[in-house]
Design an enzyme around this catalytic site. Structure first.
Site, PDB file in Angstrom:
ATOM      1  N   GLU A  47      71.855  85.333 -38.893  1.00 20.48           N
ATOM      2  CA  GLU A  47      71.062  84.490 -39.804  1.00 20.48           C
ATOM      3  C   GLU A  47      70.207  83.525 -38.967  1.00 20.48           C
ATOM      4  O   GLU A  47      70.684  82.978 -37.970  1.00 20.48           O
ATOM      5  CB  GLU A  47      72.053  83.680 -40.663  1.00 20.48           C
ATOM      6  CG  GLU A  47      71.411  82.623 -41.548  1.00 20.48           C
ATOM      7  CD  GLU A  47      72.458  81.697 -42.195  1.00 20.48           C
ATOM      8  OE1 GLU A  47      73.460  81.335 -41.531  1.00 20.48           O
ATOM      9  OE2 GLU A  47      72.244  81.313 -43.363  1.00 20.48           O
ATOM     10  N   ASN A 111      65.748  81.924 -46.960  1.00 14.04           N
ATOM     11  CA  ASN A 111      66.540  82.293 -45.786  1.00 14.04           C
ATOM     12  C   ASN A 111      66.612  83.823 -45.829  1.00 14.04           C
ATOM     13  O   ASN A 111      67.292  84.390 -46.699  1.00 14.04           O
ATOM     14  CB  ASN A 111      67.927  81.641 -45.927  1.00 14.04           C
ATOM     15  CG  ASN A 111      68.763  81.761 -44.678  1.00 14.04           C
ATOM     16  OD1 ASN A 111      68.557  82.648 -43.868  1.00 14.04           O
ATOM     17  ND2 ASN A 111      69.754  80.883 -44.552  1.00 14.04           N
ATOM     18  N   LYS A 128      68.486  85.335 -49.020  1.00 15.63           N
ATOM     19  CA  LYS A 128      69.846  84.817 -49.289  1.00 15.63           C
ATOM     20  C   LYS A 128      69.983  84.318 -50.730  1.00 15.63           C
ATOM     21  O   LYS A 128      69.139  83.552 -51.213  1.00 15.63           O
ATOM     22  CB  LYS A 128      70.142  83.689 -48.296  1.00 15.63           C
ATOM     23  CG  LYS A 128      71.541  83.097 -48.360  1.00 15.63           C
ATOM     24  CD  LYS A 128      71.726  82.129 -47.190  1.00 15.63           C
ATOM     25  CE  LYS A 128      73.091  81.499 -47.116  1.00 15.63           C
ATOM     26  NZ  LYS A 128      73.243  80.660 -45.909  1.00 15.63           N
ATOM     27  N   GLU A 147      71.131  73.112 -46.709  1.00 19.15           N
ATOM     28  CA  GLU A 147      70.439  74.373 -47.033  1.00 19.15           C
ATOM     29  C   GLU A 147      69.804  74.333 -48.417  1.00 19.15           C
ATOM     30  O   GLU A 147      68.754  74.936 -48.640  1.00 19.15           O
ATOM     31  CB  GLU A 147      71.413  75.561 -46.954  1.00 19.15           C
ATOM     32  CG  GLU A 147      71.618  76.073 -45.561  1.00 19.15           C
ATOM     33  CD  GLU A 147      72.234  77.468 -45.584  1.00 19.15           C
ATOM     34  OE1 GLU A 147      71.572  78.415 -46.018  1.00 19.15           O
ATOM     35  OE2 GLU A 147      73.407  77.584 -45.177  1.00 19.15           O
ATOM     36  N   CYS A 173      75.213  85.076 -44.575  1.00 19.25           N
ATOM     37  CA  CYS A 173      76.224  84.035 -44.361  1.00 19.25           C
ATOM     38  C   CYS A 173      77.081  83.744 -45.592  1.00 19.25           C
ATOM     39  O   CYS A 173      78.002  84.474 -45.881  1.00 19.25           O
ATOM     40  CB  CYS A 173      75.575  82.761 -43.826  1.00 19.25           C
ATOM     41  SG  CYS A 173      76.846  81.695 -43.118  1.00 19.25           S
ATOM     42  N   ASN A 198      75.795  81.630 -39.718  1.00 18.27           N
ATOM     43  CA  ASN A 198      75.940  80.398 -38.917  1.00 18.27           C
ATOM     44  C   ASN A 198      77.022  79.609 -39.636  1.00 18.27           C
ATOM     45  O   ASN A 198      76.770  79.056 -40.720  1.00 18.27           O
ATOM     46  CB  ASN A 198      74.667  79.543 -38.961  1.00 18.27           C
ATOM     47  CG  ASN A 198      73.566  80.023 -38.056  1.00 18.27           C
ATOM     48  OD1 ASN A 198      73.355  79.510 -36.970  1.00 18.27           O
ATOM     49  ND2 ASN A 198      72.828  81.021 -38.531  1.00 18.27           N
TER      50      ASN A 198
HETATM   51  N1  CDV Z   1      74.999  79.257 -43.160  1.00 14.59           N
HETATM   52  C1  CDV Z   1      75.953  79.265 -44.101  1.00 14.59           C
HETATM   53  O1  CDV Z   1      75.761  79.799 -45.183  1.00 14.59           O
HETATM   54  N2  CDV Z   1      77.097  78.642 -43.802  1.00 14.59           N
HETATM   55  C2  CDV Z   1      78.134  78.488 -44.760  1.00 14.59           C
HETATM   56  C3  CDV Z   1      78.762  77.132 -44.641  1.00 14.59           C
HETATM   57  C4  CDV Z   1      79.191  76.625 -45.987  1.00 14.59           C
HETATM   58  C5  CDV Z   1      79.863  77.008 -43.704  1.00 14.59           C
HETATM   59  C6  CDV Z   1      79.176  79.610 -44.688  1.00 14.59           C
HETATM   60  O2  CDV Z   1      79.599  80.072 -45.758  1.00 14.59           O
HETATM   61  O3  CDV Z   1      79.589  80.032 -43.605  1.00 14.59           O
END
Ligand code: CDV
Length: 313
Positions: A47, A111, A128, A147, A173, A198
């Site tokens: 990501e 994203n 996303k 975000e 993510c 991430n």
């Molecule tokens: N980049 C993300 O979406 N991170 C989220 C946060 C909430 C930790 C994740 O679900 O990993």
């Protein structure tokens, strides 16, 4: 089209806030070359693979961060990556921050993942869906996860594309934590699900979850793979980035739910696995034969209701 291919997870270590796009693209190209050594056909980047994870900082006017976004893909910064991948005959999925302008001239920030085939042709774009974190500045946090300030949810949901000899879907993510993500892809026959992430190891709303970050990461992706008879490629941008430590542990998971390749470092690293997409049928045609066994009449609440509503006392 052969149903056997080698997939690679191009895990990345931290990207500094002031790292130039050309420096980052040079790292992505180096990962491509390592992928070539491993005979990879499809390489999955994380990501937001072109920038630091900028939602950790809050700026009231989002346009101050426009330099982190891309209006076209490829553009002048990323063209070298696209050209080298085509030259090497490697397809890839690239995560980046996108500004899209609609028919009325309104800008939307997403994203995004772009899937490109081995001939350099764009296969599909995913934006996303589940946007985590918060939309306002929250001073009590050690670092922000804004975000919801920087991105809107992708309006198109979870698409699947015929590519690489199979059916490919993408998620980004936080999407990986939701079973609906995999099931909507599974219902389109997805055989290969590509997921970049991430994930900061410090979860401010409930730090008791910190020690479980690695477990939860694999738990959700292994379950999603198994319950939908699909391969999952989960790719981190990990390590300590601008003082914030994020999870690494990138993996390739078989439809059996087993991890078949895993990164061992916290930095730039390619791991790969030869996969036979026909293996998906072992699960899709037996325990998870959706057409035979699913009971849609019992699942109405999944789309009718958003939040939980307990029965009356
Ligand atoms: N980049 C993300 O979406 N991170 C989220 C946060 C909430 C930790 C994740 O679900 O990993």
């Amino acid at each position: 089209m052969p149903r056997r291919l080698t997939v690679g997870a191009a895990q990345m270590g931290p990207i500094a806030r002031d790292e130039s796009k050309s420096e980052v693209v040079a790292r992505l190209v180096a990962l491509l070359h390592e992928a070539k050594n491993q005979q990879v056909d499809l390489l999955v980047y994380p990501e937001l693979a072109l920038t630091t994870f900028f939602p950790r900082w809050f700026v009231e006017d989002v346009s101050e961060f426009d330099h982190f976004y891309h209006r076209e893909m490829p553009d002048a910064d990323t063209k070298p990556l696209f050209e080298e991948a085509k030259h090497l005959g490697i397809g890839f999925a690239l995560g980046y921050a996108e500004i899209a302008v609609d028919g009325g001239g309104v800008e939307h920030r997403y994203n995004t993942y772009l899937l490109v085939d081995g001939d350099g042709g764009a296969v599909g774009k995913f934006r996303k869906v589940h946007i985590p974190g918060h939309a306002q500045y929250e001073p009590w946090r050690q670092f922000q996860h804004a975000e919801r300030h920087y991105f809107e949810p992708g309006p198109a949901g979870f698409g699947a594309w015929r590519a690489f000899g199979g059916i490919v879907g993408m998620a980004i993510c936080n999407d990986r934590r939701w079973p609906e993500t995999y099931r909507v892809l599974g219902l389109q026959g997805a055989e290969l699900i590509l997921i970049g992430y991430n994930t900061p190891l410090y979860y401010a709303p409930d730090p008791t979850q910190n020690a479980l970050a690695g477990f939860h990461n694999h738990l959700v992706m292994q379950a999603g793979a198994y319950q939908n008879g699909a391969f999952v490629v989960g790719v981190a941008k990990g390590g300590i980035e601008e003082g914030v430590e994020s999870l690494s542990q990138s993996v390739i998971i078989a439809p059996s739910g087993q991890i078949i390749a895993q990164a061992v470092t916290l930095g730039d690293e390619v791991v790969s696995a030869a996969v036979d997409l026909d293996f998906c049928g072992t699960y899709k045609k037996t325990l998870f034969d959706f057409g035979y066994y699913r009971m849609t009449e019992a699942y109405g609440l999944i789309t009718e209701r958003r939040g939980a509503e307990p029965p009356p006392e």
